[in-house]
Write a protein that holds these residues in place. Sequence first.
Motif, PDB file in Angstrom:
ATOM      1  N   THR B 103       1.000  -1.184  -0.061  1.00  0.00           N
ATOM      2  CA  THR B 103       0.049  -0.060  -0.090  1.00  0.00           C
ATOM      3  C   THR B 103       0.727   1.373   0.053  1.00  0.00           C
ATOM      4  O   THR B 103       0.337   2.365   0.132  1.00  0.00           O
ATOM      5  N   THR B 235      -9.653  11.409  -6.129  1.00  0.00           N
ATOM      6  CA  THR B 235      -9.278   9.981  -5.911  1.00  0.00           C
ATOM      7  C   THR B 235     -10.318   9.087  -5.360  1.00  0.00           C
ATOM      8  O   THR B 235     -10.480   8.053  -5.746  1.00  0.00           O
ATOM      9  N   LYS B 239     -11.921   5.976  -7.149  1.00  0.00           N
ATOM     10  CA  LYS B 239     -12.111   4.644  -6.396  1.00  0.00           C
ATOM     11  C   LYS B 239     -13.560   4.117  -6.033  1.00  0.00           C
ATOM     12  O   LYS B 239     -13.694   2.873  -6.586  1.00  0.00           O
ATOM     13  N   ALA B 268      -2.018   7.913  -6.669  1.00  0.00           N
ATOM     14  CA  ALA B 268      -2.616   7.414  -5.349  1.00  0.00           C
ATOM     15  C   ALA B 268      -3.515   6.437  -5.811  1.00  0.00           C
ATOM     16  O   ALA B 268      -3.735   5.442  -5.158  1.00  0.00           O
ATOM     17  N   GLU B 272      -3.750   2.645  -4.320  1.00  0.00           N
ATOM     18  CA  GLU B 272      -4.748   2.307  -3.351  1.00  0.00           C
ATOM     19  C   GLU B 272      -5.648   1.261  -3.977  1.00  0.00           C
ATOM     20  O   GLU B 272      -6.427   0.562  -3.084  1.00  0.00           O
TER      21      GLU B 272
END
Lengths: 445, 281
Positions: B103, B235, B239, B268, B272
């Motif tokens: 991560t 972000t 996601k 990112a 992630e």
Amino acid sequence: MTTLVFGLLLAGMVAALAMEERIHAKKSVIASGFAVVALLLGQAMGILPGSDVVVGGHHIHIPVYIPPVDWEVIAIVLGTGIFVEVTAKSGLYNFIALRVTRASRGDPRRLLWLYGVMTVLFSAVLNNVTAMVIVGSLTVVSLEKLQRRDMLLGFLLVEGLLTNVGGLLTLISSIPNIIVGAAAGIGFVPFFLKAAPYVVVATVVTIMMGGRRFGIKALAPNDRDRAAEQVNAFQPDDAIVNPALFRIGGVALALLVLVFSFASAIPVVRDLGLGFVALAFGAAMLWAEKATADRVYSGLDWDLLAFFASLFVVIGVAEHAGVLDALAGGIATVLGWGEKVGTATLLVAGAGASSVTDNVPLAAVLARVLGNQASPVAEGSWWAVVFGANLGGNLTPIGSASTLVAVTIAHRHGVKLGFVRFFTLAWRFAAVQLALAALYLTLLP
Amino acid sequence: MSDKLDQFESAFRHTERHLYEGSDVEINSLLYVTDAQGKDGRQGMADAKAFLSPSRLGGKGNWSLMDGGGWTDIESVLRGVEEGNPDVVVVPRFLKEEFIHPTHSLGVVLDVLTQAQPRPVLALPQRGIALPQLERVMVATDHLADNEALVDWGAAMAAPEGMLLLVHVEDDLVFKRYKEAISRIPDLDSAETPVLILEQLLHEPRGFIKSAVASFARTRPGLTVQGVVESGHDTAVFKELAREKDVDLLVVSTKDDGQQAMHGTAYALAIEMPQLPVMLL
């Protein structure tokens, strides 16, 4: 002596209006200043009439500056101003303009023809300045899209010149038309029928001359698809700000033209006049924007309305001082040269005067003078004033507000178009338009 | 008068839509970089090929392999990429970094490949994680109307009967700064101006997506194209949408002329969502 003093005052106002830009003062401020001086001098010299009227046995005091104002003209300008302001907010005119742009398929020559015709029609229905603002702004954006900024000068000049041609088309297309039409008693339809043939010919000739003078040519076959794709990027539907108002505006515009056309045949409306029609339509459109009517008011040209009111006051005082009678003598001499020569001379003189100063005082003075002639003047003389006042604006950039808008747009986008350059480019167009007008007026029955 | 002219010019510009024109993406060669050797390396490349096979590009292009025996450090990877000059570099995450916590980064090799060479990079999950069946592709950006190539790539990666999701997010953190600036300018209406600006910012990608949908309806009738345009934390929205729509591949930009745009978001996102393949352009 009195006549000389007020003659000089009138001439001083006309000169000050011609230098409006230089002295950085709005028309209304200039005219109202002269109106105040004229009223003070007129009262002091005892030339103003009493201002009491008797209605139903009652004496009513009406201030001396109220009767000279032509309220019919003010009502038409105010009513149509409100109407145009509201319908413009709906996106109606922008929608039409974008449809026209797409119809050109991006071909510069077709675009010039379509924008030229659109300028004429918008000038006829709206006012010249609004027409030039809409078409000129779109010209900038669409030529940028087509990467043809080199053609901006040619387009803007042709459009600017055509606003004054389109301003001839109907009775409500320009202020001189309204003033002269009211004074001469010319109705909406007769005005249109007389002016339309000339407007069609002058439009075609002006666009052809513009295309040739500025090298605006059709695209080569290989470039056509690309250009069509570029203008198809404009989405007319996106111009519709308020769909409901858009539909109402479209219907109301058609109705307005219809009622203006047949006002003289509609009982009651006939007696109330065109000013009432304009105000009624303005009020009806305001109802559609009732919650934000204050925004509509802020968009109106109050400078123009205050200018008219003040101007009429100055002319009214000058009339009492005998200035208009003196001018009438001069005009009578010109008219005495024969119908054709007199008309043509009036046309050219009117155009010359209109090219360096505002055409509204010119039309207002000449209309009052022609109306005061001992014997009724030939119809051609009224038309000479209308054509001269409108077309004279094409000789110089200060001759009309709409050509000044064209120059302003050019400057905003880096195209230098000063007084001399404008005159150098425009005089041929104006000369041809005036020659056509002289020919047309002499051929009128 | 200037105000009026400006008002009309703006009104006309508002109607000008950036239309998606679409052009084909050509991939003639692909380089698979791995730290595995021998059979494992070849198996990794076969898995990558299989992953791409449902895409429009499936089966096209010559694949070459740079396995763990072909490089020792990042310089030798870059040298190998330059010499092979592929159209796309395909690389799993965390090469030669077995102990790194997944991560916290993309891994040095992948990170450098996205920055130090200009070719698109297809970042696959760490070796050992099964690749999904490629069906749903999501294009994620904050500049959709100016980024036609991103949509071209998204469409190229999508299966003929698959789904292409075009997502544009206006970052609300950036917009908050503008709102604060507007609130300190007396000439601007603090309530109305931000609303108008946001409307205009969202209007452009919406128009672009509309034209893309129309274009694909003509050229790729089997492909389902959907658009999402909104403001929010970019972000987080990307996601959320990737999970919600069960996306199999993400397509993002990692650089513009200034080497800045989207890199932060792309980075990112890639970190992630370590199990999601990401095409980094």
